[in-house]
Design a protein around this motif. Structure first.
Motif, PDB file in Angstrom:
ATOM      1  N   LEU A   2       0.829  -1.199   0.000  1.00 32.07           N
ATOM      2  CA  LEU A   2       0.000   0.000   0.000  1.00 32.07           C
ATOM      3  C   LEU A   2       0.866   1.253   0.000  1.00 32.07           C
ATOM      4  N   PHE A   3       0.474   2.198  -0.834  1.00 32.97           N
ATOM      5  CA  PHE A   3       1.127   3.495  -0.897  1.00 32.97           C
ATOM      6  C   PHE A   3       0.054   4.564  -0.887  1.00 32.97           C
ATOM      7  N   MET A   4       0.383   5.699  -0.273  1.00 32.56           N
ATOM      8  CA  MET A   4      -0.513   6.839  -0.289  1.00 32.56           C
ATOM      9  C   MET A   4       0.124   7.944  -1.110  1.00 32.56           C
ATOM     10  N   ILE A   5      -0.618   8.404  -2.090  1.00 30.29           N
ATOM     11  CA  ILE A   5      -0.220   9.589  -2.846  1.00 30.29           C
ATOM     12  C   ILE A   5      -0.887  10.756  -2.127  1.00 30.29           C
ATOM     13  N   ILE A   6      -0.090  11.583  -1.506  1.00 30.42           N
ATOM     14  CA  ILE A   6      -0.588  12.689  -0.702  1.00 30.42           C
ATOM     15  C   ILE A   6      -0.535  13.959  -1.540  1.00 30.42           C
ATOM     16  N   VAL A   7      -1.682  14.586  -1.707  1.00 31.81           N
ATOM     17  CA  VAL A   7      -1.756  15.847  -2.444  1.00 31.81           C
ATOM     18  C   VAL A   7      -1.582  16.974  -1.444  1.00 31.81           C
ATOM     19  N   LYS A   8      -0.512  17.724  -1.617  1.00 31.43           N
ATOM     20  CA  LYS A   8      -0.219  18.821  -0.702  1.00 31.43           C
ATOM     21  C   LYS A   8      -1.152  20.011  -0.987  1.00 31.43           C
ATOM     22  N   ALA A   9      -1.478  20.747   0.046  1.00 30.20           N
ATOM     23  CA  ALA A   9      -2.338  21.920  -0.080  1.00 30.20           C
ATOM     24  C   ALA A   9      -1.579  23.067  -0.731  1.00 30.20           C
ATOM     25  N   SER A  10      -2.319  24.020  -1.216  1.00 33.35           N
ATOM     26  CA  SER A  10      -1.754  25.247  -1.789  1.00 33.35           C
ATOM     27  C   SER A  10      -2.620  26.415  -1.322  1.00 33.35           C
ATOM     28  N   LYS A  11      -2.198  27.616  -1.624  1.00 36.62           N
ATOM     29  CA  LYS A  11      -3.018  28.779  -1.268  1.00 36.62           C
ATOM     30  C   LYS A  11      -4.386  28.667  -1.936  1.00 36.62           C
ATOM     31  N   ASN A  12      -4.397  28.157  -3.150  1.00 34.60           N
ATOM     32  CA  ASN A  12      -5.639  28.007  -3.901  1.00 34.60           C
ATOM     33  C   ASN A  12      -6.580  27.004  -3.230  1.00 34.60           C
ATOM     34  N   SER A  13      -6.065  25.833  -2.842  1.00 30.76           N
ATOM     35  CA  SER A  13      -6.923  24.822  -2.205  1.00 30.76           C
ATOM     36  C   SER A  13      -7.359  25.273  -0.813  1.00 30.76           C
ATOM     37  N   GLU A  14      -6.494  25.979  -0.113  1.00 28.66           N
ATOM     38  CA  GLU A  14      -6.840  26.479   1.220  1.00 28.66           C
ATOM     39  C   GLU A  14      -7.908  27.572   1.144  1.00 28.66           C
ATOM     40  N   PHE A  71      -4.751  26.761   9.406  1.00 30.72           N
ATOM     41  CA  PHE A  71      -3.344  26.623   9.747  1.00 30.72           C
ATOM     42  C   PHE A  71      -2.532  27.320   8.667  1.00 30.72           C
ATOM     43  N   THR A  72      -1.486  28.020   9.073  1.00 31.00           N
ATOM     44  CA  THR A  72      -0.799  28.943   8.161  1.00 31.00           C
ATOM     45  C   THR A  72       0.177  28.293   7.192  1.00 31.00           C
ATOM     46  N   GLU A  73       0.815  27.218   7.557  1.00 28.61           N
ATOM     47  CA  GLU A  73       1.855  26.625   6.708  1.00 28.61           C
ATOM     48  C   GLU A  73       1.229  25.697   5.666  1.00 28.61           C
ATOM     49  N   THR A  74       0.788  26.266   4.532  1.00 35.81           N
ATOM     50  CA  THR A  74       0.103  25.449   3.527  1.00 35.81           C
ATOM     51  C   THR A  74       0.979  24.336   2.974  1.00 35.81           C
ATOM     52  N   ASN A  75       2.301  24.537   2.915  1.00 34.95           N
ATOM     53  CA  ASN A  75       3.181  23.491   2.372  1.00 34.95           C
ATOM     54  C   ASN A  75       3.246  22.268   3.276  1.00 34.95           C
ATOM     55  N   GLU A  76       2.735  22.368   4.492  1.00 35.11           N
ATOM     56  CA  GLU A  76       2.722  21.231   5.408  1.00 35.11           C
ATOM     57  C   GLU A  76       1.336  20.598   5.526  1.00 35.11           C
ATOM     58  N   LEU A  77       0.375  21.117   4.788  1.00 42.34           N
ATOM     59  CA  LEU A  77      -0.998  20.630   4.878  1.00 42.34           C
ATOM     60  C   LEU A  77      -1.316  19.662   3.747  1.00 42.34           C
ATOM     61  N   GLN A 109       1.875  19.816  -5.739  1.00 41.58           N
ATOM     62  CA  GLN A 109       2.960  19.031  -5.155  1.00 41.58           C
ATOM     63  C   GLN A 109       2.328  17.792  -4.544  1.00 41.58           C
ATOM     64  N   ILE A 110       2.927  16.633  -4.830  1.00 43.41           N
ATOM     65  CA  ILE A 110       2.444  15.403  -4.221  1.00 43.41           C
ATOM     66  C   ILE A 110       3.599  14.713  -3.520  1.00 43.41           C
ATOM     67  N   GLU A 111       3.243  13.842  -2.613  1.00 41.58           N
ATOM     68  CA  GLU A 111       4.226  13.068  -1.863  1.00 41.58           C
ATOM     69  C   GLU A 111       3.767  11.616  -1.904  1.00 41.58           C
ATOM     70  N   LEU A 112       4.691  10.706  -2.098  1.00 41.60           N
ATOM     71  CA  LEU A 112       4.383   9.281  -2.137  1.00 41.60           C
ATOM     72  C   LEU A 112       4.963   8.630  -0.893  1.00 41.60           C
ATOM     73  N   ARG A 113       4.108   7.956  -0.125  1.00 40.34           N
ATOM     74  CA  ARG A 113       4.565   7.319   1.118  1.00 40.34           C
ATOM     75  C   ARG A 113       4.007   5.919   1.197  1.00 40.34           C
ATOM     76  N   GLN A 114       4.845   4.974   1.575  1.00 39.83           N
ATOM     77  CA  GLN A 114       4.391   3.610   1.772  1.00 39.83           C
ATOM     78  C   GLN A 114       3.649   3.512   3.105  1.00 39.83           C
ATOM     79  N   VAL A 115       2.554   2.764   3.094  1.00 38.10           N
ATOM     80  CA  VAL A 115       1.758   2.560   4.294  1.00 38.10           C
ATOM     81  C   VAL A 115       2.378   1.392   5.074  1.00 38.10           C
ATOM     82  N   PHE A 116       2.608   1.617   6.345  1.00 37.84           N
ATOM     83  CA  PHE A 116       3.189   0.592   7.194  1.00 37.84           C
ATOM     84  C   PHE A 116       2.128  -0.452   7.476  1.00 37.84           C
ATOM     85  N   GLU A 117       2.414  -1.703   7.138  1.00 35.95           N
ATOM     86  CA  GLU A 117       1.455  -2.778   7.343  1.00 35.95           C
ATOM     87  C   GLU A 117       2.063  -3.807   8.303  1.00 35.95           C
TER      88      GLU A 117
END
Length: 120
Positions: A2-14, A71-77, A109-117
């Motif tokens: 399992l992997f999660m493709i995480i879509v990072k927030a932006s000013k537009n999405s926020e 929350f102010t830091e959109t690059n961390e959301l 910006q997206i991030e790919l992370r493996q899900v710990f199983e």
């Protein structure tokens, strides 16, 4: 795997702005490809952080500190995610590389992370 493709927030999405019709069409096509390939487990977008609540644990054993969004830091959301079930890290990377810019406007910006199983 399992992997999660995480879509990072932006000013537009926020700001709660929806993607353009063209981007919605591209993302729909991408998600349909994931489903057709049998790798998509789940895909969801999230409301802006102004609708969120953060719980932090600054002191071990004490109650959490509760903070209402935004929350102010959109690059961390996180603005959304896709959970995929694939055979390898390389396959997960291939699927992630095919995703259209999820925010448009060059903000994506997206991030790919493996899900710990845990083993059964």
């Amino acid at each position: 795997m399992l992997f999660m493709i995480i879509v990072k927030a932006s000013k537009n999405s926020e700001a709660g702005n929806l993607p353009s019709p063209e981007l919605m069409e591209a993302m729909t096509k991408y998600n349909e490809e994931l489903v057709k390939a049998g790798v998509q487990v789940m895909a969801k977008g999230l409301y802006p952080s102004s609708n969120g609540i953060r719980f932090s644990y600054p002191k071990q054993g004490e109650e959490p500190v509760v903070t209402d969004g935004p929350f102010t830091e959109t690059n961390e959301l996180v603005a959304g995610f896709i959970l995929i079930d694939v055979k390898s890290r390389e396959e997960a990377m291939q699927w992630a590389m095919r995703m259209p810019d999820p925010q448009g406007h060059g903000e994506g910006q997206i991030e790919l992370r493996q899900v710990f199983e845990f083993p059964e």
